[in-house]
Design a protein around this motif. Structure first.
Motif, PDB file in Angstrom:
ATOM      1  N   ARG A  90       0.831  -1.193   0.000  1.00 44.28           N
ATOM      2  CA  ARG A  90       0.000   0.000   0.000  1.00 44.28           C
ATOM      3  C   ARG A  90       0.874   1.255   0.000  1.00 44.28           C
ATOM      4  NH1 ARG A  90      -3.627  -1.334   4.076  1.00 44.28           N
ATOM      5  NH2 ARG A  90      -2.185  -0.575   5.633  1.00 44.28           N
ATOM      6  N   GLY A  91       0.564   2.174  -0.867  1.00 47.52           N
ATOM      7  CA  GLY A  91       1.381   3.389  -0.937  1.00 47.52           C
ATOM      8  C   GLY A  91       2.586   3.181  -1.834  1.00 47.52           C
ATOM      9  N   ARG A  92       3.296   2.068  -1.632  1.00 46.52           N
ATOM     10  CA  ARG A  92       4.520   1.840  -2.404  1.00 46.52           C
ATOM     11  C   ARG A  92       4.229   1.323  -3.809  1.00 46.52           C
ATOM     12  NH1 ARG A  92       7.770   2.232  -5.130  1.00 46.52           N
ATOM     13  NH2 ARG A  92       9.901   1.457  -5.248  1.00 46.52           N
ATOM     14  N   ARG A  93       3.407   0.272  -3.908  1.00 48.18           N
ATOM     15  CA  ARG A  93       3.134  -0.307  -5.229  1.00 48.18           C
ATOM     16  C   ARG A  93       1.751   0.057  -5.742  1.00 48.18           C
ATOM     17  NH1 ARG A  93       4.570  -6.402  -5.009  1.00 48.18           N
ATOM     18  NH2 ARG A  93       4.282  -6.217  -7.254  1.00 48.18           N
ATOM     19  N   ILE A  94       0.809   0.216  -4.815  1.00 50.00           N
ATOM     20  CA  ILE A  94      -0.532   0.702  -5.190  1.00 50.00           C
ATOM     21  C   ILE A  94      -0.831   1.896  -4.282  1.00 50.00           C
ATOM     22  CG2 ILE A  94      -2.962   0.131  -5.527  1.00 50.00           C
ATOM     23  CD1 ILE A  94      -2.293  -2.793  -5.255  1.00 50.00           C
ATOM     24  N   ALA A  95      -1.029   3.055  -4.866  1.00 48.17           N
ATOM     25  CA  ALA A  95      -1.346   4.228  -4.054  1.00 48.17           C
ATOM     26  C   ALA A  95      -2.775   4.660  -4.336  1.00 48.17           C
ATOM     27  CB  ALA A  95      -0.377   5.359  -4.365  1.00 48.17           C
ATOM     28  N   MET A  96      -3.325   5.461  -3.421  1.00 45.38           N
ATOM     29  CA  MET A  96      -4.724   5.855  -3.592  1.00 45.38           C
ATOM     30  C   MET A  96      -4.897   7.342  -3.311  1.00 45.38           C
ATOM     31  SD  MET A  96      -7.973   3.773  -2.148  1.00 45.38           S
ATOM     32  CE  MET A  96      -9.651   4.183  -2.585  1.00 45.38           C
ATOM     33  N   ILE A  97      -5.732   7.991  -4.095  1.00 46.51           N
ATOM     34  CA  ILE A  97      -6.153   9.347  -3.741  1.00 46.51           C
ATOM     35  C   ILE A  97      -7.674   9.367  -3.629  1.00 46.51           C
ATOM     36  CG2 ILE A  97      -4.166  10.648  -4.618  1.00 46.51           C
ATOM     37  CD1 ILE A  97      -5.722  11.178  -7.150  1.00 46.51           C
ATOM     38  N   PHE A  98      -8.142  10.265  -2.772  1.00 47.90           N
ATOM     39  CA  PHE A  98      -9.549  10.266  -2.414  1.00 47.90           C
ATOM     40  C   PHE A  98     -10.237  11.548  -2.882  1.00 47.90           C
ATOM     41  CE2 PHE A  98      -7.299   7.617   0.574  1.00 47.90           C
ATOM     42  CZ  PHE A  98      -8.102   6.493   0.671  1.00 47.90           C
ATOM     43  N   GLN A  99     -11.561  11.523  -2.732  1.00 48.66           N
ATOM     44  CA  GLN A  99     -12.396  12.671  -3.090  1.00 48.66           C
ATOM     45  C   GLN A  99     -11.954  13.922  -2.339  1.00 48.66           C
ATOM     46  OE1 GLN A  99     -16.470  11.573  -2.733  1.00 48.66           O
ATOM     47  NE2 GLN A  99     -17.180  13.660  -2.542  1.00 48.66           N
ATOM     48  N   ASP A 100     -11.670  13.743  -1.058  1.00 49.97           N
ATOM     49  CA  ASP A 100     -11.339  14.887  -0.222  1.00 49.97           C
ATOM     50  C   ASP A 100      -9.834  14.891   0.058  1.00 49.97           C
ATOM     51  OD1 ASP A 100     -11.065  16.803   1.630  1.00 49.97           O
ATOM     52  OD2 ASP A 100     -12.258  15.808   3.193  1.00 49.97           O
ATOM     53  N   PRO A 101      -9.096  15.805  -0.589  1.00 51.55           N
ATOM     54  CA  PRO A 101      -7.638  15.774  -0.433  1.00 51.55           C
ATOM     55  C   PRO A 101      -7.198  16.040   1.002  1.00 51.55           C
ATOM     56  CG  PRO A 101      -8.325  17.756  -1.633  1.00 51.55           C
ATOM     57  CD  PRO A 101      -9.537  16.884  -1.481  1.00 51.55           C
ATOM     58  N   SER A 102      -8.075  16.692   1.790  1.00 52.45           N
ATOM     59  CA  SER A 102      -7.690  16.989   3.170  1.00 52.45           C
ATOM     60  C   SER A 102      -7.393  15.719   3.962  1.00 52.45           C
ATOM     61  CB  SER A 102      -8.796  17.773   3.865  1.00 52.45           C
ATOM     62  OG  SER A 102      -9.163  18.864   3.055  1.00 52.45           O
ATOM     63  N   ARG A 103      -8.019  14.613   3.552  1.00 51.61           N
ATOM     64  CA  ARG A 103      -7.772  13.339   4.246  1.00 51.61           C
ATOM     65  C   ARG A 103      -6.317  12.925   4.179  1.00 51.61           C
ATOM     66  NH1 ARG A 103     -12.113   8.703   3.209  1.00 51.61           N
ATOM     67  NH2 ARG A 103     -10.369   7.543   4.030  1.00 51.61           N
ATOM     68  N   ALA A 104      -5.669  13.287   3.071  1.00 50.64           N
ATOM     69  CA  ALA A 104      -4.285  12.860   2.888  1.00 50.64           C
ATOM     70  C   ALA A 104      -3.315  13.831   3.543  1.00 50.64           C
ATOM     71  CB  ALA A 104      -3.979  12.740   1.398  1.00 50.64           C
ATOM     72  N   LEU A 105      -3.832  15.027   3.930  1.00 51.04           N
ATOM     73  CA  LEU A 105      -2.924  16.075   4.407  1.00 51.04           C
ATOM     74  C   LEU A 105      -3.124  16.351   5.890  1.00 51.04           C
ATOM     75  CD1 LEU A 105      -3.350  18.564   1.417  1.00 51.04           C
ATOM     76  CD2 LEU A 105      -1.553  16.879   1.776  1.00 51.04           C
ATOM     77  N   ASN A 106      -2.019  16.597   6.557  1.00 48.65           N
ATOM     78  CA  ASN A 106      -2.049  16.976   7.960  1.00 48.65           C
ATOM     79  C   ASN A 106      -2.148  18.508   8.028  1.00 48.65           C
ATOM     80  OD1 ASN A 106      -1.314  17.768  10.541  1.00 48.65           O
ATOM     81  ND2 ASN A 106       0.117  16.061  10.793  1.00 48.65           N
ATOM     82  N   PRO A 107      -3.224  19.034   8.660  1.00 45.05           N
ATOM     83  CA  PRO A 107      -3.434  20.483   8.638  1.00 45.05           C
ATOM     84  C   PRO A 107      -2.353  21.272   9.381  1.00 45.05           C
ATOM     85  CG  PRO A 107      -5.016  19.416  10.108  1.00 45.05           C
ATOM     86  CD  PRO A 107      -4.287  18.314   9.387  1.00 45.05           C
ATOM     87  N   THR A 108      -1.593  20.587  10.234  1.00 43.78           N
ATOM     88  CA  THR A 108      -0.652  21.323  11.095  1.00 43.78           C
ATOM     89  C   THR A 108       0.780  21.318  10.559  1.00 43.78           C
ATOM     90  OG1 THR A 108      -0.075  19.383  12.413  1.00 43.78           O
ATOM     91  CG2 THR A 108      -2.002  20.643  13.134  1.00 43.78           C
ATOM     92  N   ARG A 109       0.983  20.707   9.397  1.00 35.11           N
ATOM     93  CA  ARG A 109       2.367  20.640   8.904  1.00 35.11           C
ATOM     94  C   ARG A 109       2.475  21.251   7.518  1.00 35.11           C
ATOM     95  NH1 ARG A 109       5.158  15.241   9.218  1.00 35.11           N
ATOM     96  NH2 ARG A 109       6.915  16.665   9.012  1.00 35.11           N
ATOM     97  N   ARG A 110       3.645  21.826   7.249  1.00 35.93           N
ATOM     98  CA  ARG A 110       3.868  22.452   5.950  1.00 35.93           C
ATOM     99  C   ARG A 110       3.877  21.390   4.841  1.00 35.93           C
ATOM    100  NH1 ARG A 110       5.836  27.749   6.932  1.00 35.93           N
ATOM    101  NH2 ARG A 110       6.668  27.918   9.030  1.00 35.93           N
TER     102      ARG A 110
END
Ligand code: ATP
Ligand code: MG
Length: 327
Positions: A90-110
């Motif tokens: 997961r992530g390495r050979r098969i990665a996924m992106i979702f409808q809501d990009p905020s799910r993949a991002l941490n709001p507190t980090r650059r």
């Protein structure tokens, strides 16, 4: 065929819910070939996301039962793999992106730190300076203007479209072979949707990556897909190379989806919607699940139709096909 990267065969997924067992996938078969964009299309609740999550090993362990069936990455069976084994895929050979990009991002980090973190997880041997230049390279590759400036920002300082570009950069930072994109543009305005889909296609082409693009929009499939798989009530009911499918639709459900396209109804008055709704997956379904809504239904449809192949890679399941096979 040797260029099959992902092969899902007769896959079943059942959820235990307070309402009883929900049979979300009832024998899904699907192939993703090397360097192709496959659009998985169907109405809400047909099982598109469950298929994508099953492939990623992301179904809730407490309520989802996966199997029988098979999911292979090249020749490797994924079904039944341990969580730690899936973590290396997961992530390495098969990665996924979702409808809501905020799910993949941490709001507190650059942004730059987050993309760097994703790179370090998959390539721990890279030196900090190499990671830094890779971060900028990846942000550049998703066509973010002024990558160095974006890298210093926090997620909330970016627009939705820019956040989705960052999420794509993070997903691609591990250089996966397969990308699963689950409705990656539904949260965005129309212009941004087109830009993100164009970006995904150009990245897919330039990297020779395989993409499973989940969408409920037949217009998107018609424009972007190399191959199309149509889902209904937990099964893929028709799949084919896109050119073949649009030249010769066999399954009445696919035809109905096409008729609901805005271009198909131009000058023809009201939007053609498909009457009725999909069946309740908590109830047993026998025979063709689309039968209650189908204008061609006969008593034969009480039996599950066999899978038929019309042309190379064009398969469907229907007793009363509406294309070449009907003649
Ligand atoms: N965690 C869960 N627990 C119980 N049922 C679930 C769960 N996840 C999905 N389902 C059920 O599985 C079926 C398929 O859901 P899925 O999310 O795959 O649909 P979808 O095709 O992605 O729809 P949409 O277009 O709305 O995103 C639905 O009936 C849904 O209610
Ligand atoms: Mg979904």
């Amino acid at each position: 065929m040797s260029d099959v990267v992902v092969a899902i065969e007769d896959l079943h997924v059942t959820f235990s819910t307070p309402r009883g067992e929900v049979r979300a996938l009832r024998g899904v078969s699907l192939e993703v070939r090397a360097g192709r964009m496959v659009c998985l299309i169907g109405e809400s609740g047909s099982g598109k996301s469950v298929t994508g999550r099953a492939l990623m090993g992301l179904l809730p362990a407490h309520s989802a039962r996966i199997g029988p069936g098979s999911m292979r990455l090249h020749q490797e069976e994924l079904l039944g793999k341990s969580e730690s084994a899936m973590r290396s895929i997961r992530g390495r050979r098969i990665a996924m992106i979702f409808q809501d990009p905020s799910r993949a991002l941490n709001p507190t980090r650059r942004i730059g730190d987050q993309v760097g973190e994703a790179i370090k997880i998959h390539f721990p041997e890279r030196r900090p300076s190499a990671v830094r230049s890779k971060v900028l390279e990846h942000l550049d590759s998703v066509k973010l203007p002024d990558a160095a400036r974006v890298a210093k920002k926090y997620p909330h300082e970016l627009s939705g479209g820019m956040r989705q570009r960052v999420a794509i950069a993070m997903a691609l930072s591990a250089e996966p072979e397969v990308l699963v994109a689950d409705e990656p543009t539904t949260a965005l305005d129309v212009t941004t949707q087109v830009q993100i889909l164009d970006l995904l296609r150009s990245l897919q082409r330039s990297r020779g990556m395989s993409v499973l693009l989940i969408t409920h929009d037949m217009g998107v499939a018609a424009h972007y897909a190399d191959d199309v798989a149509v889902m209904y009530a937990g099964r893929v009911v028709e799949r084919a190379p896109a050119a073949e499918l649009f030249a010769d639709v066999e399954m009445p459900y696919t035809q109905a989806l096409l008729e609901s396209l805005p271009s198909a109804r131009a000058g023809r008055g009201a939007l053609q919607t498909i009457p009725g709704g999909p069946p309740d997956l908590a109830l047993g379904i026998s025979g063709c699940a689309f039968a209650p809504r189908c204008r061609f239904v006969t008593s034969q449809c009480k039996q599950q139709p066999a899978t038929r192949e019309v042309a190379g890679g064009h398969v469907f399941e229907c007793w009363h096909p509406v294309g070449k096979e009907s003649r």
